[in-house]
Design a protein around this motif. Sequence first.
Motif, mmCIF file in Angstrom:
data_model
loop_
_atom_site.group_PDB
_atom_site.id
_atom_site.type_symbol
_atom_site.label_atom_id
_atom_site.label_comp_id
_atom_site.label_asym_id
_atom_site.label_seq_id
_atom_site.Cartn_x
_atom_site.Cartn_y
_atom_site.Cartn_z
ATOM 1 N N ILE A 154 -5.355 0.821 1.621
ATOM 2 C CA ILE A 154 -5.787 0.019 0.759
ATOM 3 C C ILE A 154 -7.261 0.575 0.455
ATOM 4 O O ILE A 154 -7.675 0.771 -0.784
ATOM 5 C CB ILE A 154 -5.871 -1.672 1.525
ATOM 6 C CG1 ILE A 154 -4.615 -2.197 1.548
ATOM 7 C CG2 ILE A 154 -6.856 -2.439 0.546
ATOM 8 C CD1 ILE A 154 -4.497 -3.447 2.208
ATOM 9 N N ALA A 187 -0.904 2.860 -6.243
ATOM 10 C CA ALA A 187 -1.925 1.621 -5.668
ATOM 11 C C ALA A 187 -0.877 0.350 -5.646
ATOM 12 O O ALA A 187 -0.003 0.220 -6.480
ATOM 13 C CB ALA A 187 -3.222 1.570 -6.466
ATOM 14 N N GLN A 217 1.051 -1.050 -0.083
ATOM 15 C CA GLN A 217 0.132 0.010 -0.132
ATOM 16 C C GLN A 217 0.886 1.260 0.012
ATOM 17 O O GLN A 217 1.888 1.113 0.425
ATOM 18 C CB GLN A 217 -1.072 0.059 1.205
ATOM 19 C CG GLN A 217 -0.067 0.263 2.449
ATOM 20 C CD GLN A 217 -1.286 0.197 3.692
ATOM 21 O OE1 GLN A 217 -2.210 -0.631 3.757
ATOM 22 N NE2 GLN A 217 -0.997 1.150 4.556
ATOM 23 N N VAL A 257 -9.417 3.521 -7.583
ATOM 24 C CA VAL A 257 -9.346 3.004 -8.751
ATOM 25 C C VAL A 257 -11.036 2.872 -9.410
ATOM 26 O O VAL A 257 -11.579 2.898 -10.427
ATOM 27 C CB VAL A 257 -8.839 1.608 -8.596
ATOM 28 C CG1 VAL A 257 -9.035 0.532 -9.970
ATOM 29 C CG2 VAL A 257 -7.425 1.593 -8.459
ATOM 30 N N LYS A 265 -8.382 3.649 0.634
ATOM 31 C CA LYS A 265 -8.281 4.782 -0.251
ATOM 32 C C LYS A 265 -7.723 4.296 -1.756
ATOM 33 O O LYS A 265 -8.469 5.290 -2.728
ATOM 34 C CB LYS A 265 -7.424 5.867 0.309
ATOM 35 C CG LYS A 265 -7.076 7.193 -0.270
ATOM 36 C CD LYS A 265 -6.012 8.029 0.608
ATOM 37 C CE LYS A 265 -6.171 9.559 -0.106
ATOM 38 N NZ LYS A 265 -5.144 10.358 0.612
ATOM 39 N N GLU A 266 -6.869 3.705 -1.938
ATOM 40 C CA GLU A 266 -6.411 3.192 -3.460
ATOM 41 C C GLU A 266 -7.577 2.283 -4.101
ATOM 42 O O GLU A 266 -7.488 2.615 -5.125
ATOM 43 C CB GLU A 266 -5.157 2.507 -3.091
ATOM 44 C CG GLU A 266 -3.787 3.242 -2.470
ATOM 45 C CD GLU A 266 -2.890 2.302 -2.031
ATOM 46 O OE1 GLU A 266 -2.574 1.250 -2.512
ATOM 47 O OE2 GLU A 266 -2.207 2.820 -0.951
ATOM 48 N N HIS A 267 -8.195 1.436 -3.058
ATOM 49 C CA HIS A 267 -9.196 0.838 -3.927
ATOM 50 C C HIS A 267 -10.247 1.898 -4.503
ATOM 51 O O HIS A 267 -10.596 1.762 -5.614
ATOM 52 C CB HIS A 267 -9.814 -0.134 -2.704
ATOM 53 C CG HIS A 267 -11.022 -0.996 -3.326
ATOM 54 N ND1 HIS A 267 -10.760 -2.248 -3.508
ATOM 55 C CD2 HIS A 267 -12.249 -0.547 -3.608
ATOM 56 C CE1 HIS A 267 -11.959 -2.856 -3.975
ATOM 57 N NE2 HIS A 267 -12.807 -1.820 -4.089
ATOM 58 N N GLY A 311 -5.969 4.413 -10.551
ATOM 59 C CA GLY A 311 -4.717 4.050 -9.683
ATOM 60 C C GLY A 311 -3.565 3.525 -10.720
ATOM 61 O O GLY A 311 -4.232 3.052 -11.876
ATOM 62 N N ALA A 313 -4.752 -3.203 -2.740
ATOM 63 C CA ALA A 313 -5.990 -2.772 -3.226
ATOM 64 C C ALA A 313 -6.162 -3.817 -4.609
ATOM 65 O O ALA A 313 -7.185 -3.651 -4.994
ATOM 66 C CB ALA A 313 -5.696 -1.535 -3.783
ATOM 67 N N ARG A 314 -4.964 -4.211 -5.210
ATOM 68 C CA ARG A 314 -4.875 -4.787 -6.534
ATOM 69 C C ARG A 314 -5.653 -6.126 -5.992
ATOM 70 O O ARG A 314 -6.590 -6.590 -6.791
ATOM 71 C CB ARG A 314 -3.672 -5.304 -7.176
ATOM 72 C CG ARG A 314 -3.617 -6.225 -8.287
ATOM 73 C CD ARG A 314 -2.254 -6.135 -8.712
ATOM 74 N NE ARG A 314 -1.732 -6.974 -9.547
ATOM 75 C CZ ARG A 314 -1.907 -7.253 -10.861
ATOM 76 N NH1 ARG A 314 -2.618 -6.091 -11.413
ATOM 77 N NH2 ARG A 314 -1.732 -8.217 -11.711
ATOM 78 N N THR A 352 -8.633 -5.467 -12.389
ATOM 79 C CA THR A 352 -9.399 -4.799 -11.481
ATOM 80 C C THR A 352 -10.899 -4.667 -11.676
ATOM 81 O O THR A 352 -11.647 -4.241 -10.671
ATOM 82 C CB THR A 352 -8.901 -3.179 -11.403
ATOM 83 O OG1 THR A 352 -9.087 -2.791 -12.680
ATOM 84 C CG2 THR A 352 -7.327 -3.388 -11.200
ATOM 85 N N PHE A 401 -0.305 1.004 -10.716
ATOM 86 C CA PHE A 401 0.111 -0.212 -10.235
ATOM 87 C C PHE A 401 1.678 -0.329 -10.933
ATOM 88 O O PHE A 401 1.536 -0.259 -11.870
ATOM 89 C CB PHE A 401 -0.412 -1.518 -10.166
ATOM 90 C CG PHE A 401 -2.093 -1.234 -9.639
ATOM 91 C CD1 PHE A 401 -2.215 -1.793 -8.400
ATOM 92 C CD2 PHE A 401 -3.082 -0.717 -10.341
ATOM 93 C CE1 PHE A 401 -3.333 -1.616 -7.825
ATOM 94 C CE2 PHE A 401 -4.223 -0.389 -9.639
ATOM 95 C CZ PHE A 401 -4.495 -1.120 -8.444
#
Length: 370
Positions: free
Chosen positions: A36, A227, A32, A43, A38-40, A48, A231-232, A194, A50
């Motif tokens: 997680i 991200a 992260q 996207v 916030k990044e989720h 995001g 989050a991935r 995603t 990666f």
Amino acid sequence: MSELKRTPLYPIYAGLPGVRCIDFGGWDLPVQFSGIQKEHDAVRLHAGLFDVSHMGEFIVTGDGAERFLQRVTTNDVSKLTDGQAQYTLMCDPDGGVVDDLLVYRISADRYMAVVNASNIDKDFSWMQAHLPGDASLEDASDRYALLALQGPRAADILQIAGATPDVLALSSFHFKKDTPLAGASALISRTGYTGEDGFEIYVPAAHAGDVWHALMAAGEPLGLLPAGLGARDTLRFEARLPLYGQELSDTITPLEAGVGFFVKLDKEDFIGKDALVRQKEKGLPRKLVGIELIDRGIPRSHYPVFAGDERIGEVTTGTQSPTLKRSLGLALVDAAYAAIGTEVEVEIRCKRLKAEVIKTPFYKRMPKER
């Protein structure tokens, strides 16, 4: 203890405040950057970026390249045209999954296969063992960096960063090679992991930093965040995209995992076909299903699933869905208990909690308005 591998982008993010890196299959990768959740959300709502440069890239060339890939993968490579990509799987003779991968047709005698990082050595050995005399196989993983730009604003960000109109017009699972981006010659595909629109960008390792900085500069005003793996994983889980080692393995067939669409049993012989045909004719013993906990708790990988006193399977992936705010899981269970609405129980710390089989994917993006 062997030293962890690092991607060409590691020096850029290693010192960022808030970044947390972990050992992921022998790689030192960010789980992260800012959190997680916030990044989720970035996207799902914006975009995001990666670093997935740990993935493996194999180049397959020669007059027999297509025939070779037809033999070792489950999907129909002959359906590909230049500039088209395909999700597929490699199986062993018993139908278990060696790996899942993407195959890119660059030309009639040149393909790129993109494999999971943890399986690079295994996959290369497997493919090499089945390589015919009229095809060549090269592990080019160290030459490439791979960035995944994902989310509803991904195309807007690429446009600001200078991507050409033909890239922005790509349809899903198509790509453009030798396209200029931030001083690099990139292969850009409209693919991702995603459940959102997005692009995967392959560039020479030496140019990875320039491309990262260009995309972040273009995207930050539009809500782009870097991200990580956390989050991935939650993003792909909500979209019911399988992860090798959890939903797929050498003991789980593609049919059991629910990705039978990518197994073309009507094409010519491929490794594992006979076993998969037999399994389909006999009836699947297990199926991958979605579950939702009714009682309070969170299902995690390997938690056992019960129906009454009978253990019927186990959770492969589970979490509190960041988008839906529900306690959800994927579970591989006996086929007799796979119907939607079936009541089951998940054992969490020696306590069985009520759950129900539900429809998947848990999340599906809305089509863009025209």
